[in-house]
Design a protein around this motif. Sequence first.
Motif, PDB file in Angstrom:
ATOM      1  N   ASP A  37       0.672  -0.860   0.050  1.00  0.00           N
ATOM      2  CA  ASP A  37       0.029   0.165   0.151  1.00  0.00           C
ATOM      3  C   ASP A  37       0.728   1.257  -0.038  1.00  0.00           C
ATOM      4  OD1 ASP A  37      -1.619   2.063   0.649  1.00  0.00           O
ATOM      5  OD2 ASP A  37      -2.975   0.777   1.927  1.00  0.00           O
TER       6      ASP A  37
ATOM      7  N   LEU B 266       0.399   4.148   0.826  1.00  0.00           N
ATOM      8  CA  LEU B 266       0.163   4.888   2.326  1.00  0.00           C
ATOM      9  C   LEU B 266       1.264   4.641   3.451  1.00  0.00           C
ATOM     10  CD1 LEU B 266      -3.495   5.122   3.143  1.00  0.00           C
ATOM     11  CD2 LEU B 266      -1.809   6.868   2.878  1.00  0.00           C
ATOM     12  N   ALA B 267       1.863   3.119   3.208  1.00  0.00           N
ATOM     13  CA  ALA B 267       2.904   2.824   4.110  1.00  0.00           C
ATOM     14  C   ALA B 267       4.043   3.595   4.181  1.00  0.00           C
ATOM     15  CB  ALA B 267       3.400   1.198   3.718  1.00  0.00           C
ATOM     16  N   LEU B 268       4.070   4.330   2.954  1.00  0.00           N
ATOM     17  CA  LEU B 268       5.439   5.394   2.628  1.00  0.00           C
ATOM     18  C   LEU B 268       5.381   6.260   3.715  1.00  0.00           C
ATOM     19  CD1 LEU B 268       5.656   5.438  -1.211  1.00  0.00           C
ATOM     20  CD2 LEU B 268       7.270   4.235   0.536  1.00  0.00           C
ATOM     21  N   LEU B 269       4.265   6.876   4.111  1.00  0.00           N
ATOM     22  CA  LEU B 269       4.087   7.877   5.126  1.00  0.00           C
ATOM     23  C   LEU B 269       4.426   7.545   6.373  1.00  0.00           C
ATOM     24  CD1 LEU B 269       0.383   9.290   4.556  1.00  0.00           C
ATOM     25  CD2 LEU B 269       2.427  10.183   3.595  1.00  0.00           C
ATOM     26  N   ALA B 270       4.913   6.162   6.791  1.00  0.00           N
ATOM     27  CA  ALA B 270       5.155   5.899   7.961  1.00  0.00           C
ATOM     28  C   ALA B 270       6.939   5.807   7.890  1.00  0.00           C
ATOM     29  CB  ALA B 270       4.610   4.492   8.489  1.00  0.00           C
ATOM     30  N   LEU B 271       7.238   5.945   6.480  1.00  0.00           N
ATOM     31  CA  LEU B 271       8.711   5.422   6.616  1.00  0.00           C
ATOM     32  C   LEU B 271       9.517   6.584   7.330  1.00  0.00           C
ATOM     33  CD1 LEU B 271      10.475   3.460   5.107  1.00  0.00           C
ATOM     34  CD2 LEU B 271      10.648   5.075   3.302  1.00  0.00           C
ATOM     35  N   PRO B 272       9.156   7.722   7.270  1.00  0.00           N
ATOM     36  CA  PRO B 272      10.042   8.841   7.898  1.00  0.00           C
ATOM     37  C   PRO B 272      10.273   8.646   9.293  1.00  0.00           C
ATOM     38  CG  PRO B 272       8.682   9.976   6.435  1.00  0.00           C
ATOM     39  CD  PRO B 272       8.099   8.483   6.306  1.00  0.00           C
ATOM     40  N   ALA B 273       9.033   8.373  10.158  1.00  0.00           N
ATOM     41  CA  ALA B 273       9.277   8.179  11.579  1.00  0.00           C
ATOM     42  C   ALA B 273       9.863   6.880  11.824  1.00  0.00           C
ATOM     43  CB  ALA B 273       7.918   8.447  11.989  1.00  0.00           C
ATOM     44  N   THR B 274       9.463   5.604  10.987  1.00  0.00           N
ATOM     45  CA  THR B 274      10.007   4.461  11.509  1.00  0.00           C
ATOM     46  C   THR B 274      11.597   4.426  11.104  1.00  0.00           C
ATOM     47  OG1 THR B 274       8.063   3.621  10.499  1.00  0.00           O
ATOM     48  CG2 THR B 274       9.619   2.190  11.046  1.00  0.00           C
TER      49      THR B 274
ATOM     50  N   LEU C 149       6.307  14.238  11.440  1.00  0.00           N
ATOM     51  CA  LEU C 149       6.734  12.631  11.316  1.00  0.00           C
ATOM     52  C   LEU C 149       5.471  11.967  12.100  1.00  0.00           C
ATOM     53  CD1 LEU C 149      10.635  12.644  11.690  1.00  0.00           C
ATOM     54  CD2 LEU C 149       9.471  12.915   9.784  1.00  0.00           C
ATOM     55  N   GLY C 150       5.378  12.379  13.027  1.00  0.00           N
ATOM     56  CA  GLY C 150       4.292  11.374  14.052  1.00  0.00           C
ATOM     57  C   GLY C 150       2.988  11.607  13.295  1.00  0.00           C
TER      58      GLY C 150
ATOM     59  N   LEU D 178       2.130  11.913  10.238  1.00  0.00           N
ATOM     60  CA  LEU D 178       2.142  11.190   8.824  1.00  0.00           C
ATOM     61  C   LEU D 178       2.295   9.631   9.309  1.00  0.00           C
ATOM     62  CD1 LEU D 178       5.277  12.684   6.589  1.00  0.00           C
ATOM     63  CD2 LEU D 178       2.661  12.875   6.450  1.00  0.00           C
ATOM     64  N   CYS D 179       3.151   9.267  10.352  1.00  0.00           N
ATOM     65  CA  CYS D 179       3.046   7.743  10.564  1.00  0.00           C
ATOM     66  C   CYS D 179       1.868   7.296  11.132  1.00  0.00           C
ATOM     67  CB  CYS D 179       4.185   7.595  11.668  1.00  0.00           C
ATOM     68  SG  CYS D 179       4.309   6.115  12.200  1.00  0.00           S
TER      69      CYS D 179
ATOM     70  N   ILE E 119      -1.167   8.266  10.324  1.00  0.00           N
ATOM     71  CA  ILE E 119      -2.181   8.315   9.109  1.00  0.00           C
ATOM     72  C   ILE E 119      -2.009   7.039   8.449  1.00  0.00           C
ATOM     73  CG2 ILE E 119      -2.676   9.211   6.957  1.00  0.00           C
ATOM     74  CD1 ILE E 119      -2.346  12.002   8.010  1.00  0.00           C
ATOM     75  N   ALA E 120      -0.588   6.774   7.917  1.00  0.00           N
ATOM     76  CA  ALA E 120      -0.250   5.404   7.344  1.00  0.00           C
ATOM     77  C   ALA E 120      -0.904   4.258   8.280  1.00  0.00           C
ATOM     78  CB  ALA E 120       1.262   5.434   7.336  1.00  0.00           C
TER      79      ALA E 120
ATOM     80  N   ARG F 169      -4.874   4.530   7.962  1.00  0.00           N
ATOM     81  CA  ARG F 169      -5.579   4.055   6.885  1.00  0.00           C
ATOM     82  C   ARG F 169      -4.988   3.149   5.926  1.00  0.00           C
ATOM     83  NH1 ARG F 169     -10.121   5.082   6.396  1.00  0.00           N
ATOM     84  NH2 ARG F 169     -10.378   5.774   4.330  1.00  0.00           N
ATOM     85  N   GLY F 170      -3.673   2.798   6.083  1.00  0.00           N
ATOM     86  CA  GLY F 170      -2.867   1.862   5.192  1.00  0.00           C
ATOM     87  C   GLY F 170      -3.289   0.595   5.419  1.00  0.00           C
ATOM     88  N   ARG F 171      -3.007  -0.302   4.502  1.00  0.00           N
ATOM     89  CA  ARG F 171      -3.255  -1.561   4.656  1.00  0.00           C
ATOM     90  C   ARG F 171      -2.012  -2.298   4.079  1.00  0.00           C
ATOM     91  NH1 ARG F 171      -6.401  -0.530   7.079  1.00  0.00           N
ATOM     92  NH2 ARG F 171      -8.364  -0.088   6.678  1.00  0.00           N
TER      93      ARG F 171
ATOM     94  N   ILE G 234       2.956  10.211  18.051  1.00  0.00           N
ATOM     95  CA  ILE G 234       2.192   9.022  17.541  1.00  0.00           C
ATOM     96  C   ILE G 234       1.232   8.541  18.319  1.00  0.00           C
ATOM     97  CG2 ILE G 234       2.656   6.722  16.502  1.00  0.00           C
ATOM     98  CD1 ILE G 234       5.589   7.739  15.896  1.00  0.00           C
TER      99      ILE G 234
END
Lengths: 289, 259
Positions: A19, A21-29, B76-77, B79-80, B82-83, B86-88, B143
Amino acid sequence: MSTLDVAVRAPASRGERLDPLALLALPATAYLGIAFAVPLVLLLVTSVWTPAGLTIDGYVKFFSDSYGWRVMWNALRAALWTTAICLVIGYPVGFALARSRGVVQVLLLVALILPLSVGVVVKAFAWTILLRSNGVVNQMLLATGIASEPVRFIFTEAGLVVGAVNIFLSFMVLPIFSVVKLIDGRLLDAAATLGASPLHRFLRVTVPLSMPGVIAGIAFVFSMAISMYVIPTLLMGDRYQTMSTLIARSYLFMRDRSLGSAVAVVLLGIAVAVVVISGWLARRSRDVR
Amino acid sequence: MTIAMWTITAMVVLFLIAPLVVVVAVSFSASPVFNLPPPSWSARWYERLWRLRDFWPAVRTSLEIAALSTAISLVLGTLCAIAVERGRFPGRDALVTFAVSPLMMPGLVVGVALLQMLRQVGFRDAWMSLLIGHIVITLPYVIRTVLASLSLFDFTLIDAARTLGCSYPKALLKVMVPVLAPAFLTSGLFAFLASMDNYPISIFLTDARTKTLPVQILTYLEETPDPTIAAISTGLIVMTIVVLLLADRLVGLRRIAEL
């Protein structure tokens, strides 16, 4: 993206693709990976790996000596006392907070959130004043006749635990409050209708339902108390060592990296164990419901 | 039983407020020792604090680090969050556990580990090191809080706004941002206060020139324990009260207590 879009696009993506959208989690992770996870892994490695090769010197030094065990027992004992006392006095306060309404509730919230937000350094400093032999606590003890002469609190474990309880108490009360206020009052009425006595209702209905909050509170307070550093430094002085103060000393003054990293790994292990055990207990208490 | 509960609660309130009252009282004392009640009142410690100038660089560093790490964490938080919401994609639960875990780890160990890594790669800039370390503790606050708030958000509202003629970015701005504003505010405030107060991570990352306020306070306490510290602590208490009043006006104390 609307549901319609998904329905139309679904056949095109094979369901295997990641997905976007997973990319949005990338910076924080990525950030936490580099600045938090990698350093901890490196710490694990340095605790057994020195320029000279593989070694467990640090651990041997810490565990072979009665001093190491004493330091660990100091930290554990202070954390256990702090957690136990926080639970005993925090539980009724969590209830009072959930039951209160209007101005009383606002006052209670202020009393809990303000000290929580003020910060450990200021409060620990305040306790060095409160616990002095001519300090407020002693004046109160003498005035009420509980003690006939000044009691030594500062630089004693009792003083340390009093200060720690004061500083961590909000972390016990707030999770209990957030669970207790969700308890459906009709459940207690139902139990009463079925003939349960007040004590029975409390023990068999209220306590089990409040367990998730209690577990969260215990986990918070214990993990903070086992690793507290500022509080023992100010309230106990240099002679008393806990794992945290020993880590800081080995890095900042003794330049003994292998010992410091070994103790840090032990403390980290305890913290991880608390997270895992409390998570498991929380899941179990939810299943019971 | 009710009486016992309220008696304990009243005593706990006194117990919790006592340290703050004591600090403020001592800061206005005329005596250099911490006698309570003070023999006479004065503002000499505030004057001394003003003259000393030891603390101002530390105050500045702390404010800079706290503000920047909070701002970066909010971006950053969010964005994370939301991912995750909403993300799958697989491993979202594990991701959340990982992202929130710095809050449950001993700060001192996190600080030592970061120090070691930065030394190994030869990074020695204290100010940047502090910023890097503080984001590790401010990011999880954001987050956790934004995620909790997002999970209650009804995303069909965005579709509704778009049906009514809003562009996608405008729909986000007009519908989602106002709903999330309380979460931004509370997590931002707590992240900021946590950074301002942090000692265990900062102690390893400061150097002789760049110190945060808590580090400077403890250093000063070891050298000259006098009520100057009470004066600066009173300043911190006032700052906290202002921040909380602001939060209460904008969000309400009850929502803050949920966190």
